[in-house]
Design a protein around this motif. Structure first.
Motif, PDB file in Angstrom:
ATOM      1  N   PRO A  98       0.423  -1.277  -0.040  1.00  0.00           N
ATOM      2  CA  PRO A  98      -0.088   0.034   0.442  1.00  0.00           C
ATOM      3  C   PRO A  98       0.916   1.196  -0.193  1.00  0.00           C
ATOM      4  O   PRO A  98       0.273   2.167  -0.726  1.00  0.00           O
ATOM      5  CB  PRO A  98      -0.776  -0.289   1.309  1.00  0.00           C
ATOM      6  CG  PRO A  98      -0.801  -1.640   1.617  1.00  0.00           C
ATOM      7  CD  PRO A  98       0.459  -1.851   1.486  1.00  0.00           C
ATOM      8  N   GLU A 101       2.813   1.343  -3.053  1.00  0.00           N
ATOM      9  CA  GLU A 101       1.205   2.320  -4.435  1.00  0.00           C
ATOM     10  C   GLU A 101       1.560   3.353  -4.344  1.00  0.00           C
ATOM     11  O   GLU A 101       1.421   4.422  -5.766  1.00  0.00           O
ATOM     12  CB  GLU A 101       0.504   1.129  -4.117  1.00  0.00           C
ATOM     13  CG  GLU A 101      -0.778   1.471  -5.388  1.00  0.00           C
ATOM     14  CD  GLU A 101       0.079   0.693  -6.950  1.00  0.00           C
ATOM     15  OE1 GLU A 101      -0.240   2.084  -7.507  1.00  0.00           O
ATOM     16  OE2 GLU A 101       0.636  -0.254  -6.558  1.00  0.00           O
ATOM     17  N   THR A 102       1.687   4.346  -3.170  1.00  0.00           N
ATOM     18  CA  THR A 102       0.829   6.076  -2.640  1.00  0.00           C
ATOM     19  C   THR A 102       1.781   6.259  -3.106  1.00  0.00           C
ATOM     20  O   THR A 102       1.841   7.048  -4.253  1.00  0.00           O
ATOM     21  CB  THR A 102       0.552   5.677  -1.180  1.00  0.00           C
ATOM     22  OG1 THR A 102      -0.204   4.824  -0.766  1.00  0.00           O
ATOM     23  CG2 THR A 102       1.002   7.601  -1.430  1.00  0.00           C
TER      24      THR A 102
END
Length: 294
Positions: A98, A101-102
């Motif tokens: 996560p 991915e940010t």
């Protein structure tokens, strides 16, 4: 980015510094905060017009800063070094997680000229028609326009912090006529600011931009000096592919030796040579899985 260059504001070695009355003044009145943010953004506009600024590199490093801020707001613990690892040490078939991915989302948003199509490629799962509708929600002066876009996205997608901040920066770029999105707002807003509305949100955006622009100007000056030194030492490099490697360093926040267009051994030797010349830095402090950057 392409801007007219006002040569009287620049010399061969420096870019203009923000006036001290912008960097040191502490104000509370709405009108004063708006005035200072406008002055800061106008100054940044001039800085981004300097042809010597390594624009892609500045945007990529600001994207890391924005991603770090978004990850912190989400309650995760990853910081800049871990975000770099998640993206630059990614092997084929691996998932970045996560936080990674940010970071990838911010990098993709900042690397291409700003448009609905390019934002659609960066914001996976968001339809271009929806992006266009959110951007159309912004009207008026640049900061007000960005705040209106931010509010529109958060109203429709309350968990879409990253999307909202990217599109707010895109609205700001469009208002100034910048070719690329410059990651600014994320590093300055607080979690509570994202839930604000109307005048309160506009005030929060003005405050966020003052601090973020100060950092962006400082970073631009630092990276301009570092990039000039890298270009100056480039003729000393004899390795085949060294020119392409230098261009990678001039456009990316961090580079793994394995990403360079050389053999593994030649890439490591080139990185060591550039460190010895003071042209790049090793960013991790590790003996293995190293990353390098200007």
């Amino acid at each position: 980015m392409t801007f007219a260059r006002p040569d009287h504001l620049f010399d061969d070695d420096t870019i203009p510094r923000l006036p001290t009355w912008v960097t040191s003044t502490r104000v509370e009145a709405v009108e004063d905060v708006a005035f200072l943010s406008g002055a800061a953004l106008s100054h940044l506009h001039l800085v981004l017009g300097c042809r010597d600024v390594p624009h892609a590199l500045v945007r990529d490093r600001l994207a890391l800063r924005a991603a770090e801020a978004c990850v912190a707001v989400s309650g995760r613990s990853e910081r800049a070094g871990e975000l770099r690892d998640a993206v630059h040490l990614l092997r084929p078939g691996d998932l970045p997680g996560p936080a990674g991915e940010t970071y990838l989302t911010w990098r993709r948003a900042a690397e291409r000229p700003v448009s609905v199509a390019s934002l659609g490629r960066a914001l996976a799962g968001v339809e271009p028609a929806q992006i266009a509708a959110w951007l159309d929600a912004g009207q008026g002066a640049p900061v007000a326009r960005a705040a209106m876009v931010l509010e529109a996205v958060m109203r429709d997608a309350p968990r879409g912090d990253v999307c909202a901040l990217i599109l707010a920066d895109a609205a700001l770029a469009q208002a100034f006529g910048w070719d690329h999105l410059v990651p600014l707002l994320a590093a300055g807003v607080r979690r509570a600011d994202l839930r604000a509305h109307g005048d309160d949100l506009r005030l929060a955006c003005h405050r966020a931009l003052i601090s973020s622009v100060i950092e962006a100007v400082r970073l631009s000056a630092d990276l301009t000096r570092r990039a000039a030194h890298l270009r100056a030492v480039a003729p000393k490099l004899r390795a085949k592919g060294a020119g392409d490697a230098v261009e990678m360093f001039l456009t990316r926040d961090a580079v793994a030796p394995t990403a360079l267009p050389l053999s593994d051994r030649a890439a490591r030797r080139l990185c060591d040579r550039l460190v010895d010349l003071g042209a790049v830095r090793e960013l991790t402090g590790r003996d293995t899985f190293r990353l390098y950057g200007v």
